[in-house]
Motif scaffolding. Structure first.
Motif, mmCIF file in Angstrom:
data_model
loop_
_atom_site.group_PDB
_atom_site.id
_atom_site.type_symbol
_atom_site.label_atom_id
_atom_site.label_comp_id
_atom_site.label_asym_id
_atom_site.label_seq_id
_atom_site.Cartn_x
_atom_site.Cartn_y
_atom_site.Cartn_z
ATOM 1 N N ASP A 47 0.599 -1.368 0.419
ATOM 2 C CA ASP A 47 -0.038 -0.137 -0.224
ATOM 3 C C ASP A 47 0.971 1.167 0.093
ATOM 4 O OD1 ASP A 47 -1.969 -1.382 -0.161
ATOM 5 O OD2 ASP A 47 -2.911 -1.278 2.003
ATOM 6 N N ASP A 48 2.288 1.304 0.749
ATOM 7 C CA ASP A 48 3.280 2.463 1.137
ATOM 8 C C ASP A 48 3.714 3.004 -0.670
ATOM 9 O OD1 ASP A 48 2.174 2.652 3.355
ATOM 10 O OD2 ASP A 48 4.368 1.904 4.226
ATOM 11 N N ARG A 79 2.257 2.359 -3.423
ATOM 12 C CA ARG A 79 1.015 2.405 -4.633
ATOM 13 C C ARG A 79 0.902 3.814 -4.277
ATOM 14 N NH1 ARG A 79 -2.319 -2.336 -4.543
ATOM 15 N NH2 ARG A 79 -1.893 -2.695 -2.766
ATOM 16 N N GLN A 80 0.367 4.186 -2.287
ATOM 17 C CA GLN A 80 0.396 5.646 -2.686
ATOM 18 C C GLN A 80 1.495 6.378 -3.346
ATOM 19 O OE1 GLN A 80 -1.570 7.531 -1.086
ATOM 20 N NE2 GLN A 80 -3.436 5.609 -0.581
ATOM 21 N N GLU A 81 2.549 5.710 -2.729
ATOM 22 C CA GLU A 81 3.467 6.857 -3.689
ATOM 23 C C GLU A 81 3.744 7.011 -4.868
ATOM 24 O OE1 GLU A 81 7.902 5.407 -2.950
ATOM 25 O OE2 GLU A 81 8.235 6.538 -4.477
ATOM 26 N N ASN A 127 0.564 9.600 -5.860
ATOM 27 C CA ASN A 127 1.094 10.701 -5.338
ATOM 28 C C ASN A 127 1.988 11.391 -6.877
ATOM 29 O OD1 ASN A 127 0.708 12.954 -3.895
ATOM 30 N ND2 ASN A 127 2.359 11.935 -2.885
ATOM 31 N N LYS A 176 -6.836 12.638 -4.039
ATOM 32 C CA LYS A 176 -6.757 12.808 -2.886
ATOM 33 C C LYS A 176 -7.033 13.708 -1.288
ATOM 34 C CE LYS A 176 -1.861 14.149 -1.555
ATOM 35 N NZ LYS A 176 -0.265 14.387 -1.378
ATOM 36 N N LYS A 196 -3.749 11.571 1.505
ATOM 37 C CA LYS A 196 -3.544 9.903 1.116
ATOM 38 C C LYS A 196 -4.507 9.929 -0.196
ATOM 39 C CE LYS A 196 -1.217 7.159 4.116
ATOM 40 N NZ LYS A 196 -0.058 6.322 3.903
ATOM 41 N N TRP A 197 -4.374 8.999 -0.741
ATOM 42 C CA TRP A 197 -4.985 8.780 -2.410
ATOM 43 C C TRP A 197 -5.959 7.978 -1.708
ATOM 44 C CZ3 TRP A 197 -4.869 11.548 -6.655
ATOM 45 C CH2 TRP A 197 -3.656 12.186 -6.923
ATOM 46 N N GLU A 198 -7.241 7.926 -2.094
ATOM 47 C CA GLU A 198 -8.604 7.370 -2.225
ATOM 48 C C GLU A 198 -8.827 7.062 -2.993
ATOM 49 O OE1 GLU A 198 -11.812 10.224 -0.349
ATOM 50 O OE2 GLU A 198 -10.459 10.018 1.719
#
Lengths: 327, 250
Positions: free
Chosen positions: A238-239, A241-243, A246, A266, A272-274
């Motif tokens: 998940d981290d 994917r978030q990066e 973003n 975001k 965080k991105w949803e």
């Protein structure tokens, strides 16, 4: 290119009893930030998981060459054609580097390729999708390579020295691929109506495989503190994917293109991105061999294996003892 | 200088189509190292073809390189039939690479002395590339010739298939004589003689037999636009995206 989404083997603590004293020293070394070299002592499971990880990474490189490779002969114009050949060549070269890194742990390249062909060993899911148009090549070159860089930079900070060295080299080349992919994508995005439509269509098709790229959400994947402690697994799916979201979603949006997820935004409070969870059932289906191109990809590798066997056999009986001048 | 165009088209078309065929080995090489080698060969061939189309464009007022390469049909192409043949297996591809690169190397050495400056200038730049292509081909020919019986038999058969076609590289063409008189180069026959000498020597070291060139009928036609049935589908594939909108940038 390689994503996360790596499914680690179930840890088998009771299979081999590592010497507790050696294990302690080993873990202290890793905690100090030291790197492990091939001849150093290492726990049985460390070796086993690393072989699987690096092997899967290497397979992803050589299978990943195939969807883009089919467009080399159709690339429009000299500039694109030459760049694409060089790019795909790099990917095969990454495979070569990584097989060598994995070999330092005791498994031969031949055995690794056999395991790829008999289905025992996996590769990144994303390469089981077809590259249908030229726009797909630019989407792969930009977004899949971008995802791969995030994953590979993270992994390059791991504990196994030969893998880290290979990854550092790979990342230099990948960052160049990213520039090339971005340039090609921008050309289509700012081109004719047909080019733009072609690109939007490719983005829509690739969005789900891209969301799958970093693997199942953390809450669904088996956590292993030990693998984190040993610095084999370096960041959560998940981290990463978030990066990715973003950095790259804004770059897609700024070109006036859309992504097929109405929930994608975001959250300014959580930072965080949803997004809508992609269909993870599809992910498992594809991993288990039922994706659109699994059979085709392995068939190509099987062709190379079978038709190249006589060449490899001839090399094994090499009687030449000449030295080759380097320049 | 009209006649130089014929020569330039012959050579550039040979290089482009050869490079295209080499690039088809991507992902299929018998070992990863060979996959990578054929990619390098492809890049150098296609890159050199581009340089020659550039001379055609800048010096001889022909169309832009992309348009020359991606918009002509097969009857406008001047490549020899040798480069059009499908890759087949690694034995044929390797022997073609060997026969082709030795000829190209000798040709460009000759161009080095040409009084047509764009060509002599270009040959200085390519000498470094050619050296490695030949080194690569020679090592493999020797390895596969001397190692085991299967590889020896396969390679010998491939030589026999490839050789008549390879002689097509030296097919004469309109204005060749004029180019020789003008000191542009010494002509196809001269290249062929040096080439036969060179390849015979290496093939002998590798224990292969080169068929007697006097008894072989060369496969000609490419230099007058007569091609095998393999060129049309190759060009259609190559042009697929570009020709969908040649007026735009890709």
């Amino acid at each position: 290119m390689y994503g996360g989404g790596y499914i680690f083997d179930k840890l088998q603590d009771n299979q081999v009893n590592d010497d507790p004293e050696k294990l302690l020293l080993f873990e202290e070394r890793i905690a100090r930030g030291e790197k492990i070299e091939p001849r150093d002592w290492m726990p049985f499971d460390y070796r086993r998981q690393l072989i699987r990880l690096i092997e899967q990474h290497a397979h992803s490189e050589i299978i990943g060459a195939l969807p883009e490779g089919t467009w080399i002969t159709r690339a429009p114009g000299f500039k694109r054609k030459l760049a694409l050949i060089a790019k795909v060549q790099d990917e095969i070269g990454h495979g070569q580097l990584l097989y060598s890194a994995a070999e330092t742990l005791g498994k031969s390249r031949e055995n690794m390729i056999n395991d790829l062909l008999n289905g025992k060993s996996k590769y990144s899911n994303v390469f089981n999708y077809p590259a249908e148009t030229w726009a797909d090549v630019t989407v792969i070159g930009f977004l899949i390579d971008a995802g791969a860089i995030i994953n590979q930079i993270t992994n390059s900070k791991g504990s196994y020295a030969p893998y880290c060295r290979a990854l550092e080299r790979i990342c230099y080349e990948e960052s160049f691929h990213l520039k090339q992919g971005h340039e090609g994508l921008v050309f289509l995005a700012t081109g004719t109506f047909v080019q733009r439509e072609m690109l939007q269509d490719a983005l829509n098709r690739w969005w789900e495989p891209i969301m799958h790229f970093f693997g199942p959400p953390d809450k669904a994947s088996v956590h292993s503190e030990k693998l984190m402690k040993w610095k084999v697994k370096m960041a959560s799916n998940d981290d990463m994917r978030q990066e990715f979201l973003n950095t790259y979603v804004p770059k897609i949006w700024e070109l006036g293109l859309t992504l097929p997820d109405p929930k994608l935004k975001k959250n300014t409070e959580t930072n965080k991105w949803e997004y809508t969870e992609p269909n993870w059932e599809t992910f498992w289906q594809v991993i288990n061999g039922n994706g659109p191109c699994n059979k085709e990809r392995l068939k190509v590798r099987m062709w190379a294996e079978e038709h190249g066997r006589w060449v490899r056999d001839a090399l094994k009986t090499n009687q030449l003892t000449q030295s080759v001048p380097l320049a | 200088m009209h006649s130089i165009k014929n020569l330039l088209y012959n050579i550039a078309d040979d290089l482009l189509i050869m490079g295209h065929r080499h690039s088809e080995w991507t992902g299929l090489g018998p070992i990863l190292e060979e996959d990578i080698s054929f990619s390098s060969l492809a890049q150098d061939k296609i890159g050199l073809a581009y340089q020659i189309y550039k001379i055609l464009n800048e010096t001889e007022k022909e169309d832009l390189p992309d348009r020359i390469a991606f918009l002509r049909n097969e009857s406008q192409y001047r490549c020899c039939q040798f480069v059009e043949l499908p890759n087949g297996e690694y034995d044929f591809s390797l022997i073609r690479h060997f026969l082709f690169d030795h000829a190209m190397d000798l040709r460009f050495r000759m161009f080095g002395k040409s009084n047509y400056q764009p060509l002599s200038f270009l040959s200085r730049k390519t000498a470094g590339e050619m050296k490695y292509h030949i080194l690569h081909a020679d090592i493999w020919i020797k390895q596969l010739g001397n190692n085991n019986e299967i590889s020896h038999v396969r390679m010998q058969k491939a030589i026999e298939v490839a050789f008549p076609y390879s002689l097509g590289m030296f097919e004469t063409f309109p204005f060749e004589k004029e180019l020789i008189e003008l000191g542009i180069y010494q002509g196809e026959q001269e290249i062929k003689i040096s080439w036969l000498e060179k390849i015979s020597m290496i093939l002998k070291e590798a224990n292969f037999n080169l068929p007697d060139p006097e008894k072989i009928k060369p496969v000609f036609g490419g230099r007058t636009g007569n091609h095998t049935g393999f060129l049309k589908p190759l060009l259609e594939e190559m042009n697929e995206v570009y020709s969908s909108d040649p007026e735009t940038e890709w």
